[in-house]
Every structure is written in structure tokens, then in C-alpha cells.
Write an enzyme that holds these catalytic residues in place. Structure first.
Site, mmCIF file in Angstrom:
data_model
loop_
_atom_site.group_PDB
_atom_site.id
_atom_site.type_symbol
_atom_site.label_atom_id
_atom_site.label_comp_id
_atom_site.label_asym_id
_atom_site.label_seq_id
_atom_site.Cartn_x
_atom_site.Cartn_y
_atom_site.Cartn_z
ATOM 1 N N ASN A 169 0.681 -0.960 -0.032
ATOM 2 C CA ASN A 169 -0.012 -0.054 0.128
ATOM 3 C C ASN A 169 0.834 1.229 -0.127
ATOM 4 O O ASN A 169 0.139 2.387 -0.393
ATOM 5 C CB ASN A 169 -1.016 -0.081 1.026
ATOM 6 C CG ASN A 169 -0.524 0.109 2.496
ATOM 7 O OD1 ASN A 169 0.595 -0.346 2.764
ATOM 8 N ND2 ASN A 169 -1.293 0.216 3.586
ATOM 9 N N ASP A 230 11.291 -16.955 2.867
ATOM 10 C CA ASP A 230 11.872 -17.684 4.176
ATOM 11 C C ASP A 230 13.600 -17.292 4.188
ATOM 12 O O ASP A 230 14.064 -17.227 5.038
ATOM 13 C CB ASP A 230 11.599 -18.926 4.292
ATOM 14 C CG ASP A 230 10.204 -19.206 5.104
ATOM 15 O OD1 ASP A 230 9.681 -18.019 5.489
ATOM 16 O OD2 ASP A 230 9.591 -20.173 5.521
ATOM 17 N N GLY A 249 4.292 -11.279 9.370
ATOM 18 C CA GLY A 249 5.257 -10.843 10.264
ATOM 19 C C GLY A 249 5.262 -11.666 11.380
ATOM 20 O O GLY A 249 6.368 -11.931 11.997
ATOM 21 N N GLU A 264 5.344 -3.684 11.607
ATOM 22 C CA GLU A 264 4.133 -3.219 11.732
ATOM 23 C C GLU A 264 2.905 -4.292 10.933
ATOM 24 O O GLU A 264 3.431 -4.293 9.727
ATOM 25 C CB GLU A 264 4.264 -1.644 11.121
ATOM 26 C CG GLU A 264 2.862 -0.636 11.656
ATOM 27 C CD GLU A 264 1.782 -0.650 10.512
ATOM 28 O OE1 GLU A 264 0.918 -1.618 10.692
ATOM 29 O OE2 GLU A 264 1.939 -0.205 9.704
ATOM 30 N N CYS A 298 -3.222 0.482 7.044
ATOM 31 C CA CYS A 298 -3.109 -0.036 8.399
ATOM 32 C C CYS A 298 -3.834 0.969 9.368
ATOM 33 O O CYS A 298 -4.497 0.442 10.123
ATOM 34 C CB CYS A 298 -1.746 -0.151 8.922
ATOM 35 S SG CYS A 298 -0.797 -1.172 7.857
ATOM 36 N N GLU A 391 -9.880 -7.041 9.740
ATOM 37 C CA GLU A 391 -9.407 -5.981 8.951
ATOM 38 C C GLU A 391 -9.942 -6.104 7.561
ATOM 39 O O GLU A 391 -9.406 -6.806 6.737
ATOM 40 C CB GLU A 391 -8.026 -5.970 9.143
ATOM 41 C CG GLU A 391 -7.265 -4.575 9.226
ATOM 42 C CD GLU A 391 -5.795 -4.712 8.840
ATOM 43 O OE1 GLU A 391 -5.194 -3.538 8.999
ATOM 44 O OE2 GLU A 391 -5.013 -5.773 8.866
ATOM 45 N N ARG A 451 0.008 7.830 10.491
ATOM 46 C CA ARG A 451 1.293 7.721 10.722
ATOM 47 C C ARG A 451 1.792 8.785 10.772
ATOM 48 O O ARG A 451 2.814 9.152 11.746
ATOM 49 C CB ARG A 451 1.884 6.687 9.771
ATOM 50 C CG ARG A 451 3.186 6.238 9.741
ATOM 51 C CD ARG A 451 3.649 5.278 8.973
ATOM 52 N NE ARG A 451 2.987 5.310 7.784
ATOM 53 C CZ ARG A 451 3.805 5.710 6.584
ATOM 54 N NH1 ARG A 451 5.168 5.827 6.559
ATOM 55 N NH2 ARG A 451 3.203 5.476 5.369
HETATM 56 O O1 G3H Z 1 -0.684 1.253 6.035
HETATM 57 C C1 G3H Z 1 0.159 1.607 6.876
HETATM 58 C C2 G3H Z 1 0.839 2.674 7.159
HETATM 59 O O2 G3H Z 1 1.766 2.861 7.848
HETATM 60 C C3 G3H Z 1 -0.211 3.830 7.287
HETATM 61 O O3 G3H Z 1 0.407 5.062 6.774
HETATM 62 O O4 G3H Z 1 -1.387 6.588 8.046
HETATM 63 O O5 G3H Z 1 0.162 7.511 6.329
HETATM 64 O O6 G3H Z 1 -1.761 6.079 5.854
HETATM 65 P P1 G3H Z 1 -0.535 6.407 6.664
#
Ligand code: G3H
Length: 496
Positions: A169, A230, A249, A264, A298, A391, A451
Site C-alpha cells: 500500500n 523465508d 510478520g 507493523e 493499516c 480488518e 502515521r
Molecule cells: O498502512 C500502513 C501505513 O503505515 C499507514 O500510513 O497513516 O500514512 O496512511 P498512513
């Protein structure tokens, strides 16, 4: 255009090359991996299917290049990173174009991702020269029983080889958020891009190449996770893994051995709405938080927990805004674009059908065409529905009505995830209490989870991850403390 101009050397025929020993190469496997355009569902690009021997070679070079890189002055490392950031930003158009084609990110957001990545590299270079340019000085006589006979000097040293595995993403941004701290700290870097997003990553790596980093210091290996995944994560040369993605993960962390991990792994970010909240602000944030990049973040709002007394009004406001979202191709900057793959669309549909069978209220009709799913708000969701916990990573958002704040906090804390959450209220004192009670790495007050800005600490509790990200935390995680102790024959204050 992707793969042309300064990027023409990364492409051979119709297959993109991989990057090793400072050169663009074709894999000896003779095989490639297809990248399917989520919008057209046709093959858009092809990348090399690298072999385990090629991984071994890359690791060997990463180990040896790191030794001299660690001895390269910090200001020179920073200078190269600044140069790479500028090249990346100058070439945002072809990189953004590949993001549009590979992961169906809207065109404008794709450009933003590249620019944000350039800024992140520069910030990292600046922060690195400051925090790595400082150490500590300790005196022995502060500990009981000691005289001042020992001077302890501490500094931060690199770990060695860092393996970076970003998700589909944010293939560019979440790659550089691992690469830049690793490099400024004196580590070498092996990048394994996600399949969807690999071509964008290869373009970004070419910008690093053009900046002039030493041979072997940076490598980019493409291929099937099932063949080299792996092998890479369990490779004895790897000294640190920085991974963003799904529950893979968790299995990586079990196999990785005694090395620092930064992970993450997603979230089920709750949005708790109190009676006194500004409902227009909440509705805008639910739209931005729940539906931007079609919910494939996320940190997306993944469950709304709203007090019953304001639920009808809030749902109406959100419904009105959902109706205005545009649905269609990323090239046209539509708000909602195709989700990354057919399997992802099928998974989302499974959650929707489960909610339907169990009696959720559909605020819009469920619509799907291939990988394109229309935005959907599900009201009156109950805890026995899968969507209350899982999710979707798509444009489907459940609303649970709650009769107390405690009920909202309990729902948030009962999740296996603990990435971020948010609370909307005008009562800042209450917001602080709720923030402390929510078991998540971050709580946003009166805004949707996110984030950024990229220097803020970013971390998840429970199954959401290990370690903290953000520029400073990543640099620290990718270093180790080294101490040198000067031993004096007599206490240093015994003269005079
Ligand atoms: O998808 C996971 C990312 O760390 C979220 O980043 O909050 O900038 O969309 P963002």
C-alpha cells in the site's frame, strides 16, 4: 513514463531487472513474476524471479560494502541521501505512474507518496547527523562503591545488514522509511519489495543508484515470497529486519533468530465518538480515515464506536458524504479505486456477506465489479459479526452503537490489534483518560488515525507490531550502543 528515459536501464524487454552489486541484472532463473494491474486485472509489468543463489550473492556484497560504509563520515552519508531525495522528487511522475498501475493508488496520492518519501529521506539525513553525532559520557563515581576511576564513552554503531520488506500500500514510502534510517546509521540494505509495488520500488532504487551510493551497499531482490521469502528472512547475514505487512510478520518473528525486529502488522483502529463530539468533524474524519485509498491503510478507521444517542445523526452525515465519493479508475483520481487483488476483494465480500446474514443495516447497496468495491457503511453491527473484529482492508466500514464509553474502550481493547485509535469529544480531560485506557500504540484526539508526520513515533501493541518507527526511533532501532571505558590508575579528581 515508467521504464523510459533515465529509467530505461532497469528494463530489459518487458521484464524489469533486479539490483545487485551496483548494477541492474537479469536473474539466472530465466523466470519472471507478473504484476497484475488491479483495475484492468491484466498483467501490467513483470519482474525477475530471483534465485536463492542470487540472494546469497547480494548478502555477501551487503556484508562487505557495509564495513567501508560504516567508516564513511556521517556528513558524507547524509550528503548522498539528500542527493537521492532530490533525484526521487525530480522523477516523481514516472514513479507515481507505476504506483497507479500496480496498486491502483489515485494519481494525486501517488505523487504525494513520492514527494513525502523524498522529504522523509532528507529529514532522516538531517536527524541522523544530529543524533548519531552525539554520544554519552558517564563517570563511575555515581554508582555506590566506585571512585572516579572510569570514564565511559558511548556512541551508536550500525547493526550490519538490514533487510527491508515494505507492503503493497506504500511500496515507496514504507521502503524509504526503512532504507534511509538504515543507511544514515551506517548499515547496508537489502530490499525485498512486495510483488504489487515492485516496479515503483525498482524506480526508487534507481534514484539511489544515480545518487552514487557505493556498489553492493543497496540491493533490491524481486521474486516470489514462497521461493525466497523465508530464505531472506532467515539468512544468517541479516542483522535486522524491518517489515510492514500482514500476519506473515508473526511467522517471520518466530523464525528470525536473535536480531532486532521492527514490525507493523496492521490494525483495527477504533473511532470512539462521544455525545458532545462535533459530528461534522467526526463525519469528515470517518470519510478521510475510513475510505482514503479505499480503506487499504493499516491506520484506516476500521470500526466506529458511537454513543447511541448521537448515532442516527452521525450515520446520516457519513451517509451523505459517502454518496459524494467518486468510484472508478485511479488515473482519474477517483476516491474509491479497485482493491489490490481479486483475493482481497473476495475476502472483503466474505466479511460483507457475514454481516448481511447476521442482520447489519446496509446504508448503501453492496456493489462490486471485479476488484472494484463501492464504499459501504454498515450500521448496527454487533460483536458476533466478523467485520466487528477483522480488518477488511477495503472500503467497508462497520458502525457499532455503544451505550457507554467503557463499552467502546472494552471493544477496542478486546481486539488482537493495537495500532492506533481515535476519540472525538470536546472534553479534553475525558479524552486523555480514554487515551490512557485504550490499548493502542497511538490515540488521536479529534482526528482520524494516521502515521504521519513521518517523524512522529509510530508503533503498535499486541499483534500490530514490534518496535517503534518514525525517523528517530528507526535510526535508534538500526543501531547498537557501543561503549569505550577509559580506566584511570587513580581517581581523576585526586590532583590539586
Ligand atoms: O498502512 C500502513 C501505513 O503505515 C499507514 O500510513 O497513516 O500514512 O496512511 P498512513
Amino acid at each position: 513514463m515508467a521504464g523510459t528515459g533515465i529509467f530505461s536501464e532497469i528494463l530489459e524487454g518487458e521484464v524489469y531487472k533486479y539490483y545487485s552489486d551496483g548494477e541492474w541484472k537479469t536473474s539466472s532463473s530465466g523466470k519472471s513474476v507478473a504484476i497484475i494491474n488491479p483495475t484492468t486485472r491484466k498483467t501490467q509489468y513483470k519482474v525477475q524471479a530471483c534465485t536463492q543463489e542470487e540472494v546469497n550473492k547480494v548478502m555477501e556484497m551487503a556484508k562487505s560494502a557495509q564495513k567501508s560504509w560504516a567508516k564513511t563520515p556521517l556528513w558524507k552519508r547524509a550528503e548522498l541521501l539528500h542527493k537521492a531525495a532530490a533525484i526521487l522528487k525530480d522523477n516523481k511522475a514516472p514513479i507515481a505512474e507505476s504506483l497507479v498501475k500496480e496498486i491502483a493508488k489515485p494519481a494525486k496520492d501517488s505523487v504525494t507518496e513520492v514527494v513525502r518519501s523524498g522529504d522523509l529521506i532528507s529529514y532522516c539525513a538531517e536527524e541522523g547527523v544530529r543524533i548519531l553525532g552525539e554520544g554519552k559520557f558517564l563517570l563511575s563515581d555515581s554508582f555506590p562503591g566506585n571512585d572516579r576511576t572510569k570514564y565511559c564513552l558511548t556512541s551508536k554503531i550500525p547493526l550490519g545488514v538490514v533487510l527491508a520488506i515494505p507492503p503493497f500500500n506504500y511500496p515507496v514510502n514504507l521502503a524509504v522509511s526503512k532504507i534511509a534510517p538504515a543507511l544514515i546509521a551506517g548499515n547496508s540494505l537489502v530490499l525485498k519489495p512486495p510483488t504489487q509495488g515492485a516496479v515503483s520500488c525498482l524506480h526508487m532504487v534507481h534514484c539511489l543508484h544515480l545518487a552514487g551510493f557505493p556498489k553492493g551497499l543497496i540491493s533490491c531482490i524481486t521474486g516470489k515470497g514462497s521461493e525466497i521469502g523465508d530464505f531472506l528472512t532467515m539468512h544468517p547475514a541479516v542483522n535486522c529486519i524491518s517489515f510492514t505487512g500482514g500476519d506473515t510478520g508473526i511467522s517471520i518473528s518466530k523464525k528470525a533468530g536473535m536480531i532486532p525486529l521492527q514490525m507493523e502488522l496492521g490494525g483495527k483502529d477504533a473511532c470512539i465518538v462521544l455525545e458532545d463530539a462535533d459530528l461534522d468533524l467526526v463525519a469528515s474524519n470517518i470519510i478521510k480515515g475510513g475510505f482514503s485509498y479505499s480503506g487499504q491503510r493499516c491506520t484506516a478507521v476500521k470500526v466506529v464506536l458511537v454513543m447511541e444517542s448521537v448515532a442516527d445523526e452521525l450515520v446520516e452525515k457519513v451517509k451523505a458524504k459517502v454518496a459524494k465519493l467518486t468510484v472508478g479508475p485511479p488515473e482519474e483520481n477517483c476516491d474509491i479505486t479497485a482493491v489490490v487483488s481479486e483475493s482481497s476483494a473476495n475476502f472483503i465480500e466474505g466479511l460483507v456477506m457475514d454481516a448481511k446474514e447476521k442482520g447489519a443495516t446496509f446504508c448503501q447497496e453492496y456493489q462490486r465489479d471485479g476488484n472494484l468495491i463501492w464504499p459501504l457503511l454498515l450500521d448496527n453491527v454487533r460483536p458476533d459479526m466478523r467485520i466487528a473484529w477483522e480488518e477488511p482492508f477495503g472500503p467497508v466500514l462497520p458502525v457499532l452503537r455503544i451505550s457507554s464509553v467503557e463499552e467502546g474502550i472494552n471493544h477496542c481493547n478486546a481486539s488482537n490489534f493495537g495500532l492506533q485509535g481515535c476519540v472525538f469529544t470536546k472534553d479534553i480531560n475525558k479524552a486523555i483518560l480514554i487515551s490512557d485506557a485504550m490499548e493502542t500504540g497511538t490515540v488521536q484526539i479529534n482526528s482520524a488515525p494516521a502515521r504521519g508526520p513521518d517523524h512522529f513515533p509510530f508503533q503498535g501493541l499486541k499483534d500490530s507490531g514490534i518496535g517503534s518507527q518514525g525517523v528517530t526511533n528507526s535510526i535508534n532501532l538500526m543501531t547498537k550502543v557501543k561503549t569505550t571505558v577509559i580506566n584511570l590508575p587513580t581517581p581523576s579528581y585526586s590532583m590539586g
